[in-house]
Design an enzyme around this catalytic site. Structure first.
Site, PDB file in Angstrom:
ATOM      1  N   ASP A 171      44.631  58.830  22.818  1.00 16.88           N
ATOM      2  CA  ASP A 171      45.158  57.467  22.918  1.00 16.88           C
ATOM      3  C   ASP A 171      44.872  56.839  24.280  1.00 16.88           C
ATOM      4  OD1 ASP A 171      46.605  57.194  20.258  1.00 16.88           O
ATOM      5  OD2 ASP A 171      47.475  59.046  21.031  1.00 16.88           O
ATOM      6  N   ASP A 210      46.376  50.836  23.764  1.00 16.42           N
ATOM      7  CA  ASP A 210      46.140  51.267  22.384  1.00 16.42           C
ATOM      8  C   ASP A 210      47.520  51.453  21.757  1.00 16.42           C
ATOM      9  OD1 ASP A 210      44.972  52.245  20.030  1.00 16.42           O
ATOM     10  OD2 ASP A 210      45.050  54.299  20.765  1.00 16.42           O
ATOM     11  N   GLU A 240      44.171  46.544  21.619  1.00 16.31           N
ATOM     12  CA  GLU A 240      43.371  46.755  20.409  1.00 16.31           C
ATOM     13  C   GLU A 240      44.030  46.040  19.235  1.00 16.31           C
ATOM     14  OE1 GLU A 240      42.293  50.519  17.657  1.00 16.31           O
ATOM     15  OE2 GLU A 240      41.768  50.747  19.774  1.00 16.31           O
TER      16      GLU A 240
END
Length: 175
Positions: free
Chosen positions: A139, A8, A67
């Protein structure tokens, strides 16, 4: 069993999560947050790159998931996020690790059941799916969710966004 590294990316902190999966069962290996120093962006990108290489050395992932960039608050934020994402992708592909990409909405839908899931819902589902004693940091949970999404999809969601032979983007839908 396949080892999947979920990432992420962020320009201030980057989450990572590592799972082992056979497509049906997932086992937690590690997760955390790479906290980036408050220095010039190139130095932060170097920190992302080097930190992910250390994680890759330790866990030898077969695949990685990053992502996709979402619309940020400003163009400057979006550019920084894109560069952080680029550092993460390069860390993986420079080590011959296949990288899949999913939108935040795809990841949330795959893990929680709705593309509009909150951060807390993601944390709780990741905790349940990986039988963790406590919910991971935000996260790290997002990165683990990306890895779980990829494992559950067997890569099929990532294939929906690949260009066709003519270079046009194929569109797919989540059901």
């Amino acid at each position: 069993m396949t080892i999947i590294l979920g990432i992420d990316p962020g320009s201030q902190k980057t989450g990572f999560g590592v799972i082992e999966s056979d497509g049906n069962r997932h086992r937690y290996l590690s997760s955390g947050v790479i906290r980036l120093p408050l220095v010039a962006l190139p130095t932060r990108l170097d920190t992302i790159f080097k930190s992910l290489n250390t994680i890759i050395d330790e866990f030898s992932p077969d695949q990685a998931v990053v992502e996709e960039v979402f619309m940020a608050k400003s163009a400057g934020s979006a550019l920084k996020l894109g560069q952080a994402r680029g550092a993460a992708v390069v860390a993986c592909v420079s080590r011959d690790i296949t990288v899949a990409e999913y939108t935040a909405r795809q990841i949330k839908k795959a893990v929680v059941g709705t593309g509009a899931a909150s951060k807390e819902q993601i944390q709780e589902m990741v905790k349940l799916l990986l039988s963790l004693p406590a919910a991971p940091q935000e996260d790290a949970a997002d990165a683990l969710a990306a890895a779980i999404c990829h494992a559950n999809a067997g890569g099929s969601l990532a294939k929906m966004a690949l260009p066709d032979a003519a270079g046009r983007m194929r569109r797919g839908r989540l059901k």
